[in-house]
Design a protein around this motif. Structure first.
Motif: not given
Length: 141
Positions: A46-52
């Motif tokens: 599903g949806a997820f967090w991208v950490r930059m």
């Protein structure tokens, strides 16, 4: 003011604009941009967090001109855009012009590529360009 002089001033301004626009920003040689999460090859449900991430440089919002800073752009399923022009803004080129370093992403199921490209206050890549390596993730329902 005579028309000839006004024309000369207007012409000068038009000639200066491209030169000013062409002044691409530089970053420290040690600066690098990277994706903290997800990792290459990750299977995500599903949806997820991208950490930059950004090292040896700073984050500044779009429109804020400050040396050695920029803001993230996430490239999804595309190659790097032309590196001497502003980064496109569409579903494949996500802008984080408020200075965000993480974002929730919702992609359709399947394989996707992700890559970061840092842009200056005008969304134009620095010179040399500062981009992460491209990673692949698989999204499942």
């Amino acid at each position: 003011m005579p028309k000839r002089r006004l024309l000369a001033i207007a012409t000068s301004l038009l000639l200066l604009a491209p030169a000013a626009y062409a002044q691409l920003r530089t970053m420290p040689e040690t600066a690098r941009v990277y994706i903290l999460w997800p990792s290459d090859g990750q299977v995500i449900r599903g949806a997820f967090w991208v950490r930059m991430g950004l090292a040896d440089a700073g984050i500044a919002p779009a429109g804020v001109e400050k040396a050695n800073t920029g803001h993230h752009h996430l490239l999804i399923d595309v190659d790097l855009p032309p590196l001497d022009q502003p980064i496109p803004n569409d579903r494949n080129h996500l802008h984080f012009g408020l200075g965000q370093t993480e974002a929730r992403i919702d992609l359709p199921p399947g394989r996707h590529t992700l890559q970061l490209l840092l842009g200056d206050e005008t969304h134009t890549p620095h010179q040399p360009p500062l981009h992460s390596r491209r990673i692949t993730v698989t999204v499942t329902p």
